[in-house]
Motif scaffolding. Structure first.
Motif, PDB file in Angstrom:
ATOM      1  N   UNK A   5       0.906  -1.133  -0.089  1.00 29.77           N
ATOM      2  CA  UNK A   5      -0.031  -0.015   0.060  1.00 29.77           C
ATOM      3  C   UNK A   5       0.866   1.234  -0.076  1.00 29.77           C
ATOM      4  N   UNK A   6       2.050   1.148   0.673  1.00 30.33           N
ATOM      5  CA  UNK A   6       2.863   2.312   0.796  1.00 30.33           C
ATOM      6  C   UNK A   6       3.542   2.801  -0.371  1.00 30.33           C
ATOM      7  N   UNK A   7       4.005   1.724  -0.991  1.00 31.64           N
ATOM      8  CA  UNK A   7       4.550   1.797  -2.548  1.00 31.64           C
ATOM      9  C   UNK A   7       3.557   2.348  -3.598  1.00 31.64           C
ATOM     10  N   UNK A   8       2.256   1.986  -3.423  1.00 30.70           N
ATOM     11  CA  UNK A   8       1.322   2.413  -4.201  1.00 30.70           C
ATOM     12  C   UNK A   8       1.147   4.008  -4.145  1.00 30.70           C
ATOM     13  N   UNK A   9       1.227   4.118  -2.940  1.00 33.36           N
ATOM     14  CA  UNK A   9       0.947   5.738  -2.468  1.00 33.36           C
ATOM     15  C   UNK A   9       2.145   6.434  -3.219  1.00 33.36           C
ATOM     16  N   UNK A  10       3.402   5.889  -3.007  1.00 29.76           N
ATOM     17  CA  UNK A  10       4.340   6.519  -3.634  1.00 29.76           C
ATOM     18  C   UNK A  10       4.427   6.784  -5.221  1.00 29.76           C
ATOM     19  N   UNK A  11       3.815   5.562  -5.951  1.00 31.36           N
ATOM     20  CA  UNK A  11       3.903   5.721  -7.314  1.00 31.36           C
ATOM     21  C   UNK A  11       2.729   6.823  -7.601  1.00 31.36           C
ATOM     22  N   UNK A  12       1.716   6.794  -6.899  1.00 33.89           N
ATOM     23  CA  UNK A  12       0.651   7.885  -7.159  1.00 33.89           C
ATOM     24  C   UNK A  12       1.218   9.269  -6.956  1.00 33.89           C
ATOM     25  N   UNK A  13       2.118   9.164  -5.911  1.00 31.97           N
ATOM     26  CA  UNK A  13       2.630  10.675  -5.749  1.00 31.97           C
ATOM     27  C   UNK A  13       3.559  11.148  -6.779  1.00 31.97           C
ATOM     28  N   UNK A  14       4.484  10.241  -6.948  1.00 30.48           N
ATOM     29  CA  UNK A  14       5.557  10.348  -8.137  1.00 30.48           C
ATOM     30  C   UNK A  14       5.007  10.738  -9.406  1.00 30.48           C
ATOM     31  N   UNK A  15       3.457  10.148  -9.697  1.00 28.49           N
ATOM     32  CA  UNK A  15       2.870  10.350 -10.921  1.00 28.49           C
ATOM     33  C   UNK A  15       2.485  11.879 -11.066  1.00 28.49           C
ATOM     34  N   UNK A  16       2.063  12.200  -9.751  1.00 30.16           N
ATOM     35  CA  UNK A  16       1.683  13.679  -9.768  1.00 30.16           C
ATOM     36  C   UNK A  16       2.700  14.667  -9.928  1.00 30.16           C
ATOM     37  N   UNK A  17       3.882  14.284  -9.434  1.00 30.73           N
ATOM     38  CA  UNK A  17       4.902  14.944  -9.697  1.00 30.73           C
ATOM     39  C   UNK A  17       5.291  15.289 -11.147  1.00 30.73           C
ATOM     40  N   UNK A  18       5.185  14.073 -11.928  1.00 31.00           N
ATOM     41  CA  UNK A  18       5.424  14.141 -13.228  1.00 31.00           C
ATOM     42  C   UNK A  18       4.289  15.243 -13.934  1.00 31.00           C
ATOM     43  N   UNK A  19       3.053  14.980 -13.321  1.00 26.93           N
ATOM     44  CA  UNK A  19       2.139  15.809 -13.910  1.00 26.93           C
ATOM     45  C   UNK A  19       2.301  17.313 -13.606  1.00 26.93           C
ATOM     46  N   UNK A  20       2.880  17.599 -12.350  1.00 24.18           N
ATOM     47  CA  UNK A  20       3.179  18.947 -12.062  1.00 24.18           C
ATOM     48  C   UNK A  20       4.498  19.378 -12.986  1.00 24.18           C
ATOM     49  N   UNK A  21       5.180  18.568 -13.151  1.00 19.09           N
ATOM     50  CA  UNK A  21       6.462  18.954 -14.314  1.00 19.09           C
ATOM     51  C   UNK A  21       5.800  19.633 -15.759  1.00 19.09           C
ATOM     52  N   UNK A  22       4.989  18.672 -16.052  1.00 20.23           N
ATOM     53  CA  UNK A  22       4.146  19.179 -17.450  1.00 20.23           C
ATOM     54  C   UNK A  22       3.475  20.479 -17.056  1.00 20.23           C
ATOM     55  N   UNK A  23       2.663  20.605 -15.999  1.00 14.29           N
ATOM     56  CA  UNK A  23       1.921  21.932 -15.628  1.00 14.29           C
ATOM     57  C   UNK A  23       2.811  23.080 -15.574  1.00 14.29           C
ATOM     58  N   UNK A 214      10.122  14.748  -7.707  1.00 15.06           N
ATOM     59  CA  UNK A 214       9.494  16.082  -7.462  1.00 15.06           C
ATOM     60  C   UNK A 214      10.459  17.335  -7.463  1.00 15.06           C
ATOM     61  N   UNK A 215      11.659  16.952  -7.047  1.00 17.80           N
ATOM     62  CA  UNK A 215      12.751  18.190  -6.952  1.00 17.80           C
ATOM     63  C   UNK A 215      12.832  18.551  -8.474  1.00 17.80           C
ATOM     64  N   UNK A 216      13.067  17.493  -9.519  1.00 14.26           N
ATOM     65  CA  UNK A 216      13.487  17.793 -10.710  1.00 14.26           C
ATOM     66  C   UNK A 216      12.128  18.555 -11.098  1.00 14.26           C
ATOM     67  N   UNK A 217      10.783  17.972 -11.150  1.00 11.86           N
ATOM     68  CA  UNK A 217       9.732  18.656 -11.442  1.00 11.86           C
ATOM     69  C   UNK A 217       9.564  20.079 -11.133  1.00 11.86           C
TER      70      UNK A 217
END
Ligand code: NDP
Length: 249
Positions: A5-23, A214-217
């Motif tokens: 469950x913890x890993x799934x949260x990390x993956x969702x959060x990393x995906x949000x980071x990629x979305x933020x990078x695009x935004x 997230x830092x790169x994003x």
């Protein structure tokens, strides 16, 4: 919570980071030289920095003090605390931003970003880590620590050059020179990315990698915006200087 469950949260959060990078290719984060009206109430800039970064320091300190951890996990926590002590308490005292403001929106979004990133890293290092003292002898520890330290030093040198461009009461902007500014506009931001790459190599876990994403994003789009800003504002800006990667980008 299970590790899955913890890993799934990390993956969702990393995906949000990629979305933020695009935004952030379309929206420029409105603080520092890019501040503009229309982003709601504003706070004094220095107070904004302390409030933004405090959660990252406080959350890791909480996990460090309240849970038993291997010595390797403790060492990772200490590196994190060392960085965030500087960013939260020292950096805001050093910057010369007299009378400058920061939108509350930026402060709140950075608090959210820091709560989640520090929360994930602190939780992993106190609930799921399985490091042993042998990890201190692993080549990845030496590689990661070297990269982390070089990134930290380079970030400090670059930030110091930028801060000292102004006399204590000045607020304008000048062309930075010396050190890696010879090659790129934003060595402070590149160095921060390098530093957290070193941390991710040492930690070799999902939340540290997620934090690096997230830092790169955040910092890559900011470096590109700074570079464009320099070119737009200084006709004499060095033509061969790149944004963040020497000779390339
Ligand atoms: P900037 O390079 O925009 O600014 C750093 C400081 O130097 C500011 O006080 C700025 O003033 C001043 N400054 C910058 N350029 C000039 C210039 N040409 N002339 C005069 N003064 C100048 O960095 P950030 O504010 O974006 O970030 C500060 C630190 O925080 C960096 O080390 C960065 O790596 C780190 N950071 C890390 C993040 C992460 O996700 N891990 C996110 C954001 C920042 P002013 O504010 O008035 O522009």
């Amino acid at each position: 919570m299970s590790l899955e469950q913890f890993n799934n949260i990390c993956i969702i959060w990393a995906s949000l980071g990629v979305t933020t990078f695009i935004l952030l290719q379309f929206v420029t984060a409105p603080y520092g030289r890019h501040i503009k009206k229309g982003w709601g109430p504003e706070l004094p800039n220095k107070l904004g920095w302390v409030l933004m970064e405090l959660p990252s320091f406080a959350i890791i300190l909480y996990f460090y003090l309240n849970f038993s951890q291997s010595s390797y996990a403790q060492f990772l926590n200490i590196l994190w605390l060392f960085h965030y002590f500087n960013r939260t308490f020292i950096f805001p005292l050093r910057i010369r931003t007299k009378g400058k403001k920061m939108p509350l929106t930026i402060v709140l979004s950075a608090i959210f970003f820091n709560l989640i990133n520090a929360g994930l890293n602190g939780y992993f290092l106190s609930h799921f880590e399985q490091y042993s003292s042998l990890d201190f002898e692993n080549w990845m520890f030496y590689l990661g620590l070297t990269i982390f330290v070089l990134g930290f030093i380079s970030n400090q040198i670059s930030d110091s050059i930028l801060i000292n461009l102004r006399k204590p009461d000045e607020v304008g902007y000048k062309i930075p020179n010396g050190f890696l500014f010879k090659y790129i506009s934003c060595p402070n931001l590149l160095s921060e990315i390098i530093q957290w790459s070193g941390f991710a190599i040492m930690a070799w876990n999902l939340p540290a990698t997620t934090f690096l994403i997230w830092t790169i994003a955040n910092l890559l789009p900011r470096a590109l915006n700074h570079h464009k800003w320099y070119r737009d504002h200084f006709k004499e800006y060095p033509i061969n200087r790149k944004a963040i990667i020497p000779k390339i980008w």
